[in-house]
Scaffold this motif. Structure first.
Motif, mmCIF file in Angstrom:
data_model
loop_
_atom_site.group_PDB
_atom_site.id
_atom_site.type_symbol
_atom_site.label_atom_id
_atom_site.label_comp_id
_atom_site.label_asym_id
_atom_site.label_seq_id
_atom_site.Cartn_x
_atom_site.Cartn_y
_atom_site.Cartn_z
ATOM 1 N N LYS A 63 0.812 -1.212 0.000
ATOM 2 C CA LYS A 63 0.000 0.000 0.000
ATOM 3 C C LYS A 63 0.845 1.261 0.000
ATOM 4 C CE LYS A 63 -3.603 -2.498 -0.044
ATOM 5 N NZ LYS A 63 -4.292 -2.678 -1.357
ATOM 6 N N GLY A 64 2.169 1.088 0.130
ATOM 7 C CA GLY A 64 3.075 2.217 0.013
ATOM 8 C C GLY A 64 3.185 3.096 1.234
ATOM 9 N N ILE A 65 2.833 2.573 2.437
ATOM 10 C CA ILE A 65 2.910 3.437 3.623
ATOM 11 C C ILE A 65 4.018 2.999 4.593
ATOM 12 C CG2 ILE A 65 0.483 4.074 3.470
ATOM 13 C CD1 ILE A 65 -0.125 2.148 5.743
ATOM 14 N N ILE A 66 4.765 1.936 4.263
ATOM 15 C CA ILE A 66 5.948 1.558 5.035
ATOM 16 C C ILE A 66 7.042 1.136 4.065
ATOM 17 C CG2 ILE A 66 4.537 0.701 6.959
ATOM 18 C CD1 ILE A 66 5.812 -2.145 6.020
ATOM 19 N N GLU A 67 8.266 1.052 4.565
ATOM 20 C CA GLU A 67 9.389 0.500 3.814
ATOM 21 C C GLU A 67 10.100 -0.515 4.688
ATOM 22 O OE1 GLU A 67 12.039 3.490 2.499
ATOM 23 O OE2 GLU A 67 10.599 4.432 1.105
ATOM 24 N N LYS A 68 10.450 -1.657 4.096
ATOM 25 C CA LYS A 68 11.220 -2.663 4.829
ATOM 26 C C LYS A 68 12.695 -2.466 4.519
ATOM 27 C CE LYS A 68 8.890 -6.237 3.267
ATOM 28 N NZ LYS A 68 8.380 -7.621 3.080
ATOM 29 N N ILE A 69 13.494 -2.322 5.576
ATOM 30 C CA ILE A 69 14.934 -2.109 5.434
ATOM 31 C C ILE A 69 15.649 -3.344 5.958
ATOM 32 C CG2 ILE A 69 16.895 -0.642 6.046
ATOM 33 C CD1 ILE A 69 14.870 1.617 6.514
ATOM 34 N N GLN A 70 16.318 -4.071 5.076
ATOM 35 C CA GLN A 70 16.951 -5.331 5.456
ATOM 36 C C GLN A 70 18.178 -5.074 6.313
ATOM 37 O OE1 GLN A 70 15.216 -7.985 4.053
ATOM 38 N NE2 GLN A 70 16.230 -9.346 5.480
ATOM 39 N N ASN A 71 18.264 -5.801 7.435
ATOM 40 C CA ASN A 71 19.419 -5.691 8.326
ATOM 41 C C ASN A 71 20.446 -6.773 8.053
ATOM 42 O OD1 ASN A 71 18.402 -3.496 9.713
ATOM 43 N ND2 ASN A 71 17.323 -4.752 11.212
#
Length: 364
Positions: free
Chosen positions: A79-87
């Motif tokens: 839905k474009g309201i979060i971003e997943k940032i890989q650790n």
């Protein structure tokens, strides 16, 4: 001197949630996804570095499976309201979640929408008569116009050519794509209207189909029959002209009645290399013969469609006599010399010579 605030043993703080989320996004999600978003947002708002929060933490707190938490983040990311940032690349589930500012997204989206509308309102580029004359000097453009005239079976007028040429500029279409649009409009829809063909071009443009490769792939998934027609005609070198309704019927028979795969049909089309002017009817003879012989696979062709070996026949005396030339009435003609012996013939010849010599002396 220092200043401190007493904290409570219980979390009695506040977490502000934007109304955009409540009004626009929350109704589209199930309850679990909403709970995951709100709890994650709370942890992000608190920013307590002493507390390590993971997806496992959220799953344990909400008493739901970890898979539900991961599915929730996938949903909100879509839905474009979060971003997943890989650790950690080794652990695909160990990632950070960045909550995007919904107010800022709202402003950007409305601004881009406004800019898009402004672009739509702009008047499309028109082609001047001189530009048309100059464009006709380009071989690809000239070929396109000739092909269009052939497809619609009439000469296009100047204003129509100007409009068609503007499609290259306004829709970023190559001449071969425009030719294909006319082929498609006439063959599949039976329509030769310039405005209707522009509708096809516009639809392709809206779907990102701006080159022949993407259009053929589109036919493969959306219009399988037309894709098959194109492959067959191209294999026969006939893709530079429209396909007739009769040819479509014959090709459909190969697939619908004979149940042949495209690979089998194209194998049959290879027989066109044996003739100067290949045609659908010629290939139909080849493929229909396979069907009559029970050939269904490429392997069957090797086994059941071998050329017949010529048989060797022994020639009998009767046949030999038949092969001899027939005698006519001229073969039965009896020469006068057949009733004299060779000695008698020699005496006759000698007497004639002597008589001839005597006559010659008397004349002298």
């Amino acid at each position: 001197m220092s200043f401190t605030l007493e904290t409570t043993d219980m979390d009695l703080g506040d977490t502000p949630i934007e109304n955009i989320f409540i009004n626009d996004f929350m109704p589209m999600a199930n309850g679990t996804y909403v709970k995951v978003y709100l709890l994650g947002y709370k942890y992000a708002h608190d920013r307590d570095e002493k507390i390590e929060v993971t997806n496992q933490t959220i799953a344990k707190h909400l008493e739901i499976p970890l898979e539900d938490v991961l599915r929730a983040w996938d949903f909100w990311e879509s839905k474009g309201i979060i971003e997943k940032i890989q650790n950690n690349e080794e652990n695909k589930y160990n990632y950070k979640v960045k909550f995007l500012n919904l107010k800022q997204l709202y402003i950007k989206n409305n601004l881009s929408l406004f800019e898009t509308k402004e672009n739509i309102i702009q008047k499309p580029k028109t082609i001047t008569p001189q530009e048309l004359i100059d464009a006709n000097q380009i071989p690809a453009i000239n070929k396109m116009f000739n092909q269009i005239d052939y497809i619609i079976r009439r000469q296009t007028v100047t204003t129509e050519k100007q409009k068609i040429l503007s499609w290259i500029e306004n829709y970023n279409m190559n001449p071969d794509v425009i030719e294909k649009a006319f082929f498609y409009g006439v063959e599949r829809k039976g329509v030769k209207s310039i405005n209707y063909i522009e509708g096809i071009i516009r639809n392709w443009y809206d779907n990102g189909l701006t080159n022949m490769e993407s259009i053929i792939e589109h036919f493969k998934t959306q219009d399988e029959k037309y894709y098959r027609y194109q492959r067959v005609m191209k294999s026969l070198g006939l893709d530079n002209r429209p396909i007739s309704q009769g040819e479509m019927t014959v090709i459909d028979k190969w697939f619908d009645k004979y149940k042949y795969s495209l690979e089998m049909v194209l194998k049959g089309c290879e027989a066109s290399s044996k003739v100067a002017n290949p045609s659908i009817n010629y290939i139909d003879g080849v493929i229909s013969s396979w069907h009559n012989k029970g050939i269904q696979t490429l392997e069957d062709i090797e086994e059941k469609d071998k050329p017949k070996e010529k048989k060797e026949y022994k020639v009998t005396k009767a046949q030999q006599s038949k092969s001899m030339p027939l005698k006519t009435r001229f073969h039965n003609f009896e020469q006068r010399t057949d009733k004299y012996t060779s000695e008698e013939l020699e005496n006759i010849a000698r007497r004639k010579r002597e008589a001839y010599n005597q006559r010659a002396k008397g004349e002298a």
